[in-house]
Write a protein that holds these residues in place. Structure first.
Motif, PDB file in Angstrom:
ATOM      1  N   THR A 131       0.806  -1.218   0.000  1.00  0.00           N
ATOM      2  CA  THR A 131       0.000   0.000   0.000  1.00  0.00           C
ATOM      3  C   THR A 131       0.842   1.273   0.000  1.00  0.00           C
ATOM      4  O   THR A 131       0.322   2.358  -0.267  1.00  0.00           O
ATOM      5  CB  THR A 131      -0.961   0.027   1.201  1.00  0.00           C
ATOM      6  N   ALA A 132       2.133   1.169   0.289  1.00  0.00           N
ATOM      7  CA  ALA A 132       3.001   2.352   0.227  1.00  0.00           C
ATOM      8  C   ALA A 132       3.403   2.683  -1.203  1.00  0.00           C
ATOM      9  O   ALA A 132       4.013   3.727  -1.441  1.00  0.00           O
ATOM     10  CB  ALA A 132       4.247   2.130   1.082  1.00  0.00           C
ATOM     11  N   TRP A 133       3.069   1.822  -2.153  1.00  0.00           N
ATOM     12  CA  TRP A 133       3.456   2.017  -3.540  1.00  0.00           C
ATOM     13  C   TRP A 133       2.234   2.049  -4.434  1.00  0.00           C
ATOM     14  O   TRP A 133       1.119   1.725  -4.005  1.00  0.00           O
ATOM     15  CB  TRP A 133       4.425   0.920  -3.969  1.00  0.00           C
ATOM     16  N   SER A 134       2.424   2.429  -5.670  1.00  0.00           N
ATOM     17  CA  SER A 134       1.274   2.590  -6.562  1.00  0.00           C
ATOM     18  C   SER A 134       1.477   1.999  -7.947  1.00  0.00           C
ATOM     19  O   SER A 134       0.548   1.992  -8.748  1.00  0.00           O
ATOM     20  CB  SER A 134       0.941   4.079  -6.718  1.00  0.00           C
ATOM     21  N   GLN A 135       2.685   1.499  -8.230  1.00  0.00           N
ATOM     22  CA  GLN A 135       2.967   0.998  -9.570  1.00  0.00           C
ATOM     23  C   GLN A 135       3.991  -0.123  -9.531  1.00  0.00           C
ATOM     24  O   GLN A 135       4.882  -0.116  -8.676  1.00  0.00           O
ATOM     25  CB  GLN A 135       3.554   2.106 -10.457  1.00  0.00           C
ATOM     26  N   PHE A 136       3.854  -1.044 -10.468  1.00  0.00           N
ATOM     27  CA  PHE A 136       4.950  -1.969 -10.743  1.00  0.00           C
ATOM     28  C   PHE A 136       5.953  -1.256 -11.644  1.00  0.00           C
ATOM     29  O   PHE A 136       5.611  -0.381 -12.436  1.00  0.00           O
ATOM     30  CB  PHE A 136       4.427  -3.233 -11.428  1.00  0.00           C
ATOM     31  N   HIS A 137       7.209  -1.666 -11.522  1.00  0.00           N
ATOM     32  CA  HIS A 137       8.290  -1.014 -12.260  1.00  0.00           C
ATOM     33  C   HIS A 137       9.227  -2.084 -12.805  1.00  0.00           C
ATOM     34  O   HIS A 137       9.730  -2.919 -12.049  1.00  0.00           O
ATOM     35  CB  HIS A 137       9.051  -0.068 -11.328  1.00  0.00           C
ATOM     36  N   ILE A 138       9.433  -2.064 -14.103  1.00  0.00           N
ATOM     37  CA  ILE A 138      10.393  -2.954 -14.764  1.00  0.00           C
ATOM     38  C   ILE A 138      11.468  -2.101 -15.412  1.00  0.00           C
ATOM     39  O   ILE A 138      11.173  -1.054 -16.014  1.00  0.00           O
ATOM     40  CB  ILE A 138       9.702  -3.850 -15.813  1.00  0.00           C
ATOM     41  N   VAL A 139      12.716  -2.551 -15.295  1.00  0.00           N
ATOM     42  CA  VAL A 139      13.835  -1.901 -15.973  1.00  0.00           C
ATOM     43  C   VAL A 139      14.355  -2.845 -17.056  1.00  0.00           C
ATOM     44  O   VAL A 139      14.567  -4.036 -16.808  1.00  0.00           O
ATOM     45  CB  VAL A 139      14.966  -1.550 -14.987  1.00  0.00           C
ATOM     46  N   THR A 140      14.524  -2.301 -18.252  1.00  0.00           N
ATOM     47  CA  THR A 140      15.100  -3.035 -19.377  1.00  0.00           C
ATOM     48  C   THR A 140      16.289  -2.236 -19.923  1.00  0.00           C
ATOM     49  O   THR A 140      16.488  -1.079 -19.546  1.00  0.00           O
ATOM     50  CB  THR A 140      14.065  -3.239 -20.501  1.00  0.00           C
ATOM     51  N   PRO A 141      17.091  -2.823 -20.817  1.00  0.00           N
ATOM     52  CA  PRO A 141      18.244  -2.087 -21.340  1.00  0.00           C
ATOM     53  C   PRO A 141      17.877  -0.809 -22.084  1.00  0.00           C
ATOM     54  O   PRO A 141      18.680   0.110 -22.182  1.00  0.00           O
ATOM     55  CB  PRO A 141      18.908  -3.097 -22.271  1.00  0.00           C
ATOM     56  N   GLY A 142      16.667  -0.739 -22.652  1.00  0.00           N
ATOM     57  CA  GLY A 142      16.264   0.462 -23.370  1.00  0.00           C
ATOM     58  C   GLY A 142      16.752   0.529 -24.795  1.00  0.00           C
ATOM     59  O   GLY A 142      16.555   1.539 -25.476  1.00  0.00           O
ATOM     60  N   ASN A 143      17.371  -0.545 -25.273  1.00  0.00           N
ATOM     61  CA  ASN A 143      17.887  -0.541 -26.649  1.00  0.00           C
ATOM     62  C   ASN A 143      17.575  -1.847 -27.372  1.00  0.00           C
ATOM     63  O   ASN A 143      18.338  -2.283 -28.235  1.00  0.00           O
ATOM     64  CB  ASN A 143      19.394  -0.283 -26.651  1.00  0.00           C
ATOM     65  N   LEU A 144      16.460  -2.484 -27.002  1.00  0.00           N
ATOM     66  CA  LEU A 144      16.080  -3.720 -27.663  1.00  0.00           C
ATOM     67  C   LEU A 144      15.560  -3.423 -29.069  1.00  0.00           C
ATOM     68  O   LEU A 144      15.168  -2.294 -29.383  1.00  0.00           O
ATOM     69  CB  LEU A 144      15.015  -4.447 -26.838  1.00  0.00           C
TER      70      LEU A 144
END
Length: 239
Positions: A131-144
């Motif tokens: 409940t302290a958070w509001s979103q899931f977060h995924i990190v990817t390389p950003g250059n696929l």
């Protein structure tokens, strides 16, 4: 008034420029650190290949366990694999042009060492309060090379289910967010199990977690509120 307007415009500019760190206050579901872990299925016999690592091998996995699961449909050629080695890579090879259905590939965090298998799962031992958070977060390389897609499924501590919610990971973006509002009615105070499904070929994820609204978004909203408030005051004064 001019000073407030400048502050508001600066807040919006910083938010748009991405100069504010987007993950402050984040909590980890998995950074995919620890020992090498892989499941690969090339037998096309509809028999699952699974692997469960505990906290000694998967130190950042929420609940102390990470389960990898792949199952290639009977009669479908090629291979499917999930590989954890400082990130998680999903690979799916199918030599039949136009054949997209390969089977199932997912990661489950349910707080137990038992194989959860396909949905519906029957153990929900995480006991996490989100409940302290509001979103899931995924990190990817950003250059696929291409956009990819995953989906998220949730179970609370009593087994109530929500999902799957599809999530597109844009190829030119490193930070990806999925709002909790997509899981209408779910009890985020009692998260019992989380599943991440891999829906498209060649997905690579370096971390998975939960965050509040990104500060850049919050700062942008603050800027708009300041500027909007000043405009309303100006109109009221003119009247």
């Amino acid at each position: 008034m001019r000073r407030l307007k400048k502050i508001g415009l600066l807040a919006m500019a910083l938010a748009c420029a991405g100069l504010i760190a987007p993950v402050a206050g984040a909590a980890t579901i998995d950074t995919f650190a620890g020992d090498f872990q892989q499941v690969s299925d090339s037998t096309s016999d509809n028999v699952a290949v699974t692997s469960v690592y505990d906290s000694s091998l998967a130190p950042d996995a929420i609940g102390g366990y990470r389960e990898l699961y792949v199952n290639r449909d009977a009669g479908v050629p090629g291979f499917t694999s999930l590989t954890v080695d400082g990130g998680v890579a999903f690979s799916n090879n199918n030599p039949v042009v136009g054949m997209l259905n390969y089977g199932v590939a997912h990661i489950t965090w349910d707080g137990t060492a038992n194989i959860a298998g396909p949905a519906p799962i029957t153990e929900y031992a995480l006991g996490e309060d989100f409940t302290a958070w509001s979103q899931f977060h995924i990190v990817t390389p950003g250059n696929l090379l291409n956009d990819s897609m995953v989906s998220v499924e949730l179970w609370d501590s009593s087994g109530s289910y929500s999902g799957p919610v599809s999530w597109t990971l844009a190829n030119n973006t490193a930070n990806h967010y999925l709002s909790f509002s997509n899981f209408a009615g779910f009890d985020f105070a009692n998260v019992g199990a989380i599943r991440l499904n891999f829906l498209t070929d060649n997905v690579y994820i370096t971390s998975f977690g939960v965050v509040p609204v990104p500060p850049a978004v919050g700062l942008g909203l603050l800027g708009m509120m300041v500027v909007g408030g000043l405009r309303r005051r100006k109109k009221a004064s003119a009247a």
